[in-house]
Design a protein around this motif. Sequence first.
Motif, PDB file in Angstrom:
ATOM      1  N   LYS A 261       0.837  -1.198   0.000  1.00 55.12           N
ATOM      2  CA  LYS A 261       0.000   0.000   0.000  1.00 55.12           C
ATOM      3  C   LYS A 261       0.875   1.253   0.000  1.00 55.12           C
ATOM      4  O   LYS A 261       1.709   1.430   0.875  1.00 55.12           O
ATOM      5  CB  LYS A 261      -0.931   0.008   1.203  1.00 55.12           C
ATOM      6  CG  LYS A 261      -1.864   1.207   1.207  1.00 55.12           C
ATOM      7  CD  LYS A 261      -3.007   1.000   2.143  1.00 55.12           C
ATOM      8  CE  LYS A 261      -3.954   2.172   2.155  1.00 55.12           C
ATOM      9  NZ  LYS A 261      -4.677   2.352   0.910  1.00 55.12           N
ATOM     10  N   ASN A 262       0.672   2.077  -1.013  1.00 56.70           N
ATOM     11  CA  ASN A 262       1.402   3.342  -1.171  1.00 56.70           C
ATOM     12  C   ASN A 262       2.923   3.146  -1.166  1.00 56.70           C
ATOM     13  O   ASN A 262       3.665   4.034  -0.758  1.00 56.70           O
ATOM     14  CB  ASN A 262       1.005   4.346  -0.087  1.00 56.70           C
ATOM     15  CG  ASN A 262      -0.466   4.660  -0.122  1.00 56.70           C
ATOM     16  OD1 ASN A 262      -1.075   4.707  -1.180  1.00 56.70           O
ATOM     17  ND2 ASN A 262      -1.055   4.864   1.024  1.00 56.70           N
TER      18      ASN A 262
ATOM     19  N   CYS B 199       6.422   4.380  -7.591  1.00 56.50           N
ATOM     20  CA  CYS B 199       6.036   5.794  -7.580  1.00 56.50           C
ATOM     21  C   CYS B 199       6.692   6.584  -8.713  1.00 56.50           C
ATOM     22  O   CYS B 199       6.247   7.669  -9.059  1.00 56.50           O
ATOM     23  CB  CYS B 199       6.380   6.435  -6.240  1.00 56.50           C
ATOM     24  SG  CYS B 199       8.151   6.732  -5.969  1.00 56.50           S
TER      25      CYS B 199
ATOM     26  N   ASN C  69       5.055  11.451  -0.622  1.00 63.69           N
ATOM     27  CA  ASN C  69       3.674  11.120  -0.226  1.00 63.69           C
ATOM     28  C   ASN C  69       2.916  10.396  -1.329  1.00 63.69           C
ATOM     29  O   ASN C  69       1.753  10.694  -1.594  1.00 63.69           O
ATOM     30  CB  ASN C  69       2.926  12.364   0.237  1.00 63.69           C
ATOM     31  CG  ASN C  69       3.551  12.985   1.451  1.00 63.69           C
ATOM     32  OD1 ASN C  69       3.906  12.281   2.391  1.00 63.69           O
ATOM     33  ND2 ASN C  69       3.729  14.296   1.443  1.00 63.69           N
TER      34      ASN C  69
ATOM     35  N   GLU D  44       0.604   8.010  -3.144  1.00 65.54           N
ATOM     36  CA  GLU D  44      -0.622   7.319  -2.745  1.00 65.54           C
ATOM     37  C   GLU D  44      -1.242   6.653  -3.955  1.00 65.54           C
ATOM     38  O   GLU D  44      -1.285   7.222  -5.035  1.00 65.54           O
ATOM     39  CB  GLU D  44      -1.631   8.306  -2.142  1.00 65.54           C
ATOM     40  CG  GLU D  44      -1.211   8.857  -0.810  1.00 65.54           C
ATOM     41  CD  GLU D  44      -2.269   9.741  -0.184  1.00 65.54           C
ATOM     42  OE1 GLU D  44      -3.435   9.739  -0.649  1.00 65.54           O
ATOM     43  OE2 GLU D  44      -1.952  10.453   0.765  1.00 65.54           O
ATOM     44  N   ASP D  45      -1.710   5.448  -3.752  1.00 64.85           N
ATOM     45  CA  ASP D  45      -2.439   4.713  -4.779  1.00 64.85           C
ATOM     46  C   ASP D  45      -3.790   4.336  -4.173  1.00 64.85           C
ATOM     47  O   ASP D  45      -3.866   3.466  -3.316  1.00 64.85           O
ATOM     48  CB  ASP D  45      -1.646   3.473  -5.192  1.00 64.85           C
ATOM     49  CG  ASP D  45      -2.382   2.652  -6.246  1.00 64.85           C
ATOM     50  OD1 ASP D  45      -3.456   3.086  -6.710  1.00 64.85           O
ATOM     51  OD2 ASP D  45      -1.874   1.593  -6.620  1.00 64.85           O
ATOM     52  N   ASP D  46      -4.819   5.014  -4.617  1.00 66.66           N
ATOM     53  CA  ASP D  46      -6.154   4.796  -4.053  1.00 66.66           C
ATOM     54  C   ASP D  46      -6.701   3.397  -4.319  1.00 66.66           C
ATOM     55  O   ASP D  46      -7.596   2.945  -3.641  1.00 66.66           O
ATOM     56  CB  ASP D  46      -7.136   5.829  -4.591  1.00 66.66           C
ATOM     57  CG  ASP D  46      -6.771   7.242  -4.169  1.00 66.66           C
ATOM     58  OD1 ASP D  46      -6.144   7.389  -3.109  1.00 66.66           O
ATOM     59  OD2 ASP D  46      -7.102   8.198  -4.898  1.00 66.66           O
ATOM     60  N   LYS D  47      -6.159   2.720  -5.350  1.00 69.81           N
ATOM     61  CA  LYS D  47      -6.662   1.394  -5.706  1.00 69.81           C
ATOM     62  C   LYS D  47      -6.134   0.303  -4.793  1.00 69.81           C
ATOM     63  O   LYS D  47      -6.687  -0.780  -4.738  1.00 69.81           O
ATOM     64  CB  LYS D  47      -6.311   1.063  -7.149  1.00 69.81           C
ATOM     65  CG  LYS D  47      -6.986   1.989  -8.141  1.00 69.81           C
ATOM     66  CD  LYS D  47      -6.583   1.634  -9.544  1.00 69.81           C
ATOM     67  CE  LYS D  47      -7.186   2.633 -10.530  1.00 69.81           C
ATOM     68  NZ  LYS D  47      -6.776   2.329 -11.897  1.00 69.81           N
ATOM     69  N   ASN D  48      -5.026   0.553  -4.113  1.00 71.62           N
ATOM     70  CA  ASN D  48      -4.419  -0.484  -3.272  1.00 71.62           C
ATOM     71  C   ASN D  48      -4.259   0.019  -1.869  1.00 71.62           C
ATOM     72  O   ASN D  48      -3.460   0.598  -1.397  1.00 71.62           O
ATOM     73  CB  ASN D  48      -3.087  -0.946  -3.862  1.00 71.62           C
ATOM     74  CG  ASN D  48      -3.317  -1.657  -5.170  1.00 71.62           C
ATOM     75  OD1 ASN D  48      -4.044  -2.623  -5.194  1.00 71.62           O
ATOM     76  ND2 ASN D  48      -2.713  -1.189  -6.230  1.00 71.62           N
TER      77      ASN D  48
END
Length: 73
Positions: free
Chosen positions: A19-20, A50, A67, A69-73
């Motif tokens: 995650k991220n 990233c 920072n 961020e991957d909203d899908k995972n």
Amino acid sequence: MTHAEKTVSHRKASVEISKNGPYIVKNMDNFINSQGVSLATQPVMALCRCGGSNNKPFCDGTHNSINFEDDKN
């Protein structure tokens, strides 16, 4: 080849998305970059997701400072 190397080379390769963070790649025997150059492998590797790593294709932790961020995972 050591016993540990033989054991690792017979395991199935896997990729996990953290995650991220990076892709966590395990048990990959062969790794060739986009220029066709063979890269050394380790039993567990973190690959940049990233786009900000200064050590691509490997993760250098830049995702934390930008920072990512991957909203899908």
